[in-house]
Design a protein around this motif. Sequence first.
Motif, mmCIF file in Angstrom:
data_model
loop_
_atom_site.group_PDB
_atom_site.id
_atom_site.type_symbol
_atom_site.label_atom_id
_atom_site.label_comp_id
_atom_site.label_asym_id
_atom_site.label_seq_id
_atom_site.Cartn_x
_atom_site.Cartn_y
_atom_site.Cartn_z
ATOM 1 N N ARG A 161 3.363 -12.475 11.025
ATOM 2 C CA ARG A 161 4.172 -12.105 12.380
ATOM 3 C C ARG A 161 3.076 -11.736 13.474
ATOM 4 N N THR A 162 3.163 -12.582 14.364
ATOM 5 C CA THR A 162 2.342 -12.259 15.621
ATOM 6 C C THR A 162 2.735 -10.891 16.283
ATOM 7 N N HIS A 163 1.871 -9.761 16.306
ATOM 8 C CA HIS A 163 2.348 -8.712 17.035
ATOM 9 C C HIS A 163 1.155 -7.864 17.469
ATOM 10 N N GLY A 164 1.665 -6.774 18.251
ATOM 11 C CA GLY A 164 0.613 -5.916 18.550
ATOM 12 C C GLY A 164 0.431 -6.382 20.017
ATOM 13 N N ALA B 234 0.834 -1.017 -0.076
ATOM 14 C CA ALA B 234 0.052 0.086 -0.036
ATOM 15 C C ALA B 234 0.845 1.215 0.076
ATOM 16 N N PRO B 235 0.324 2.250 -0.620
ATOM 17 C CA PRO B 235 1.429 3.519 -0.827
ATOM 18 C C PRO B 235 1.220 4.026 0.579
ATOM 19 N N GLU B 236 2.284 4.863 0.787
ATOM 20 C CA GLU B 236 2.814 5.459 2.208
ATOM 21 C C GLU B 236 1.669 6.207 2.777
ATOM 22 N N SER B 237 0.869 7.035 1.743
ATOM 23 C CA SER B 237 -0.373 7.809 2.159
ATOM 24 C C SER B 237 -1.626 6.909 2.856
ATOM 25 N N GLN B 238 -1.444 5.742 2.462
ATOM 26 C CA GLN B 238 -2.689 4.661 2.836
ATOM 27 C C GLN B 238 -2.131 3.708 4.021
ATOM 28 N N SER B 239 -0.777 3.817 4.354
ATOM 29 C CA SER B 239 -0.594 2.976 5.389
ATOM 30 C C SER B 239 0.679 3.462 6.023
ATOM 31 N N SER B 240 0.951 2.732 7.229
ATOM 32 C CA SER B 240 2.192 3.253 7.936
ATOM 33 C C SER B 240 3.466 3.035 7.225
ATOM 34 N N ALA B 241 4.596 3.402 7.624
ATOM 35 C CA ALA B 241 5.811 3.210 7.043
ATOM 36 C C ALA B 241 6.268 1.812 6.919
ATOM 37 N N GLN B 242 5.836 1.093 7.853
ATOM 38 C CA GLN B 242 6.100 -0.446 7.894
ATOM 39 C C GLN B 242 6.079 -1.188 6.728
ATOM 40 N N PHE B 243 5.012 -0.661 5.952
ATOM 41 C CA PHE B 243 4.417 -1.471 4.633
ATOM 42 C C PHE B 243 5.513 -1.120 3.599
ATOM 43 N N ASN B 244 6.353 -0.219 3.772
ATOM 44 C CA ASN B 244 7.475 -0.019 2.702
ATOM 45 C C ASN B 244 8.850 -0.557 2.870
ATOM 46 N N ASN B 245 8.818 -1.414 3.803
ATOM 47 C CA ASN B 245 10.047 -1.880 4.315
ATOM 48 C C ASN B 245 10.533 -2.937 3.179
ATOM 49 N N THR B 246 10.830 -2.497 2.093
ATOM 50 C CA THR B 246 11.414 -3.313 0.895
ATOM 51 C C THR B 246 12.679 -2.510 0.547
ATOM 52 N N GLY B 247 13.875 -3.255 0.050
ATOM 53 C CA GLY B 247 14.652 -2.570 -0.610
ATOM 54 C C GLY B 247 14.976 -3.262 -1.982
ATOM 55 N N GLN B 248 15.984 -2.812 -2.598
ATOM 56 C CA GLN B 248 16.162 -3.241 -3.987
ATOM 57 C C GLN B 248 17.396 -4.198 -3.989
ATOM 58 N N THR B 249 17.469 -5.096 -5.096
ATOM 59 C CA THR B 249 18.511 -6.047 -5.278
ATOM 60 C C THR B 249 18.899 -6.208 -6.682
ATOM 61 N N SER B 250 19.840 -6.641 -7.362
ATOM 62 C CA SER B 250 20.123 -6.733 -8.552
ATOM 63 C C SER B 250 19.460 -7.702 -9.306
ATOM 64 N N ASP C 250 11.579 -10.516 14.414
ATOM 65 C CA ASP C 250 11.226 -10.464 13.385
ATOM 66 C C ASP C 250 11.982 -10.820 12.012
ATOM 67 N N THR C 251 11.545 -12.023 11.257
ATOM 68 C CA THR C 251 12.781 -12.411 10.205
ATOM 69 C C THR C 251 12.277 -11.611 8.983
ATOM 70 N N GLY C 252 13.239 -11.471 8.100
ATOM 71 C CA GLY C 252 13.362 -10.764 6.856
ATOM 72 C C GLY C 252 14.438 -11.240 5.881
ATOM 73 N N ARG D 86 9.007 -6.699 6.356
ATOM 74 C CA ARG D 86 7.758 -5.948 7.065
ATOM 75 C C ARG D 86 7.354 -6.222 8.256
ATOM 76 N N ALA D 87 6.886 -5.702 9.080
ATOM 77 C CA ALA D 87 6.535 -5.965 10.486
ATOM 78 C C ALA D 87 5.625 -6.939 10.742
ATOM 79 N N GLU D 88 4.624 -6.802 9.670
ATOM 80 C CA GLU D 88 3.415 -7.967 9.964
ATOM 81 C C GLU D 88 3.710 -9.223 9.241
ATOM 82 N N TRP D 89 4.889 -9.384 8.754
ATOM 83 C CA TRP D 89 5.389 -10.660 8.042
ATOM 84 C C TRP D 89 6.503 -11.275 8.459
#
Length: 838
Positions: free
Chosen positions: A115-118, A89-105, A501-503, A524-527
Amino acid sequence: MCDLLSFPTCLRWLLYFGLIIPSGLVYAQSNTVDYTNVSAEVWAEFIRIKRGQIEPLSESATINSRQDTSSRLNSFLQNQQRTGPFTAAPESQSSAQFNNTGQTSQDIIYTRVPRTHGSHEVTLKDGSTYTLASPDIWDRLPDTRHVFDGFNAPGQLILHRADGTEKILFDCFKLKQPCVPLDPAVSLDGQKVLFSVYSSNKLVQAKWSGTTLPNKRLGKATSARLHVVDLSSGSVSALAHTPGTMDISPAWLPDGRIMFASDRQGGREPFLDRISPNNRPDPQLYIADADATSAVNITPHEVSSAMHPYVLRSGRIVYGSQWLSHNLAYIHTNGGINWPGTQDNMWVVMDIDSRGGDMNALLGAHRTSLKTSTGRRKTMKALHFLGQRANGDICVANYYRGNNLGLGDVLCWPPEPNGIEGQLPRFLPRNIYNVADWSVSNDQASRRVNGIYQGKIGYPEGADNNQLLLTLGRGYCTQVSGSLKSFQEDVAEQPNKLACDTGIYLTTQIPSKSIDDLAKVVDRAEWHEFGARVIAPRQVEQPPVLDTSDGSCQLASSNAADSETAPYKAYRFNHNYAVSANNGGEIDGLAQSELAGIRFWEVLPNSPTKTFTNISGNRLRDLGLVPLLADKSFKVALPCDTAFIMAGIDAKGRVIKRDQVPQSLRPGEKRVCSGCHLHSRKGRHYEKSLAFGSEAIPLLTARPVPTYERYIKPIFERHCITCHVSDVPLMDYDKLVWDPFQASIPEDRRIQVSNSNNPRRKYGLQRPYTSKYINSMFARESLLYWKAANQRSDGRTDQTYANDIDFGPSHPTDITEDELRILAHWIDSGATRIKPKD
């Protein structure tokens, strides 16, 4: 159920567990969902369902507003366009935790589970309530303890593109039956992915100390089925499958066929004294056509478990193998007497050729340790989950089973020449190294730096620039030795109260100096994201295999006397369990010149019902013996695709060298060894041995081994019980063979092994002894055999060592040579007793 919960909460539960499916939600697995065009409120509600969170909406909300939110959620789900890429989801529609991706080649594929949290309120065993701030402490991922089930679920298989966008390739959230897609394997042309879908009839919630937790796990597995997804079209196909079987951890072979692990043979692990078996069929490796038809078991010798084959660029195939036969599990005692080490840690790295033949040990067969560049000592535990770096180095995760999400250290090493395990004294591969010294593989929490728990790593996969993709568990990441409250208190001061939290992360240097030099790929924090594989074509060699001309199965050695079976530690009575478990062993004090032949036994698979008792853990049948030629070489023909074990014998047929690892030969295979348990160097060339030009001696028919009631007890009745009425328990199998505490021995005849006040520790005998009378490795080291033969036969005298078992005074008997031969053969074949029928 809905009578007890608010409507939205009930809806969330029903949607999550698949008890209802909104109209129109019949998903094709090749489809994807675009989450970008949805309001923040509906997105948040959808994510709560995906995560399985159970906290209710504000009690001040009206029923109408709750129903409105739920109806808009249903409307969103039913009217989604199920094409196009999956994106966060775009940043405007969710918290920053949903953008926890990086780029690889490179594009990659991985599995993720919630992931159970909260914040979660639970009811303790005493009836009081308690709020969990870090429930992720009890999350699980697959490992050697939780092989088929018991880990977080449901799951998704995700394609992560190099630009950071993602696509769901298989989504268990869309299926009524709970499942997790695991073990992705990319085809050698980079166009398809094989994976296995582990399924159950239900999800279960974790429990701890009598408290039901919010963590949702896959219930008892009902099946695991192989699938293949075409990456260009997204179409998913299920492969041939026998209902109820577990087909897992697939790999693509260079000839277009596939290899995978399966429990379809149904065998159980070796039966260990006083140890309850895991009571599940253990997986072995199979080769099949690309659609999983015509499957053939290629590792009948893997009598414990074999999983996760990985095809190296050399064409060799490495995999994880569990070793529990005979004394192999007793290399550690876990502080007990005659007690095995942690069985689910007894995993080593093996390799085979592309047809499943030419088995060799690569790492962990001698359960050694290594010293890292920073001086830390790393011990071998569960060696499992494999990969290969761009420079050809083989890498494997090393972790403590059960409590640590399959995470610990990652060890890598340059491949040795085929057939070489490593250098003496412990056969450790040369130039082996630890990928990250800050990680830990012990059964404990992660290391702390400045008060912050760092993490653990696993699932190595080679990436560009000779780096590794790793699964990183950030945080405390263990479930060992704690109460419900103490676990929460341990992580209460961590950032965001993070427990684990595994990633997916990428190394930037090897060895890694700090967790900070890992580059995030997706986390991502939820996964929990884990088990990544790179999507790219791979070049794999197809080396020739050594075949017989007539399709028979042959084993040869150019010099069986050239061996490395001598104990690497000096003999020390009652402290030799590690030496005897070291896979190859010999009698201390005997000359090599006594080696006269090799005896072979067939190893039978265990059924769920135990019908026998013996030392090896599996029933054995005698295949016979082959004498050595003048230069100590031999050649033998054995049954194909049949598990066997072998031992070196003297001129009377008694075992003096022992291998405890079952093997098997593929149809038409000729396996040639240059020695016997020669793992640090090459021996004599086969062409220079007498065996090269000789005919193979056929040992193709197995016969029963001597058993206690039929063969041994009658010998005692004929020759012994008139004198030994009560001092030696000859008529009681259990007291004679299974008495490590010497409880059946008159106190004045017991061997004292310590000054403890605890009689079990004062008189407790460790392996290789199972009683004062029986040495589980050799009849020639057993007091029972000495007394029957009226001489000590281990090459030592009572004066050689001051504190071991002595022969004592002369003990004349009228036992015949044939009866002595049967007695020795009984002990050397595992001292078997067939359980009487009711």
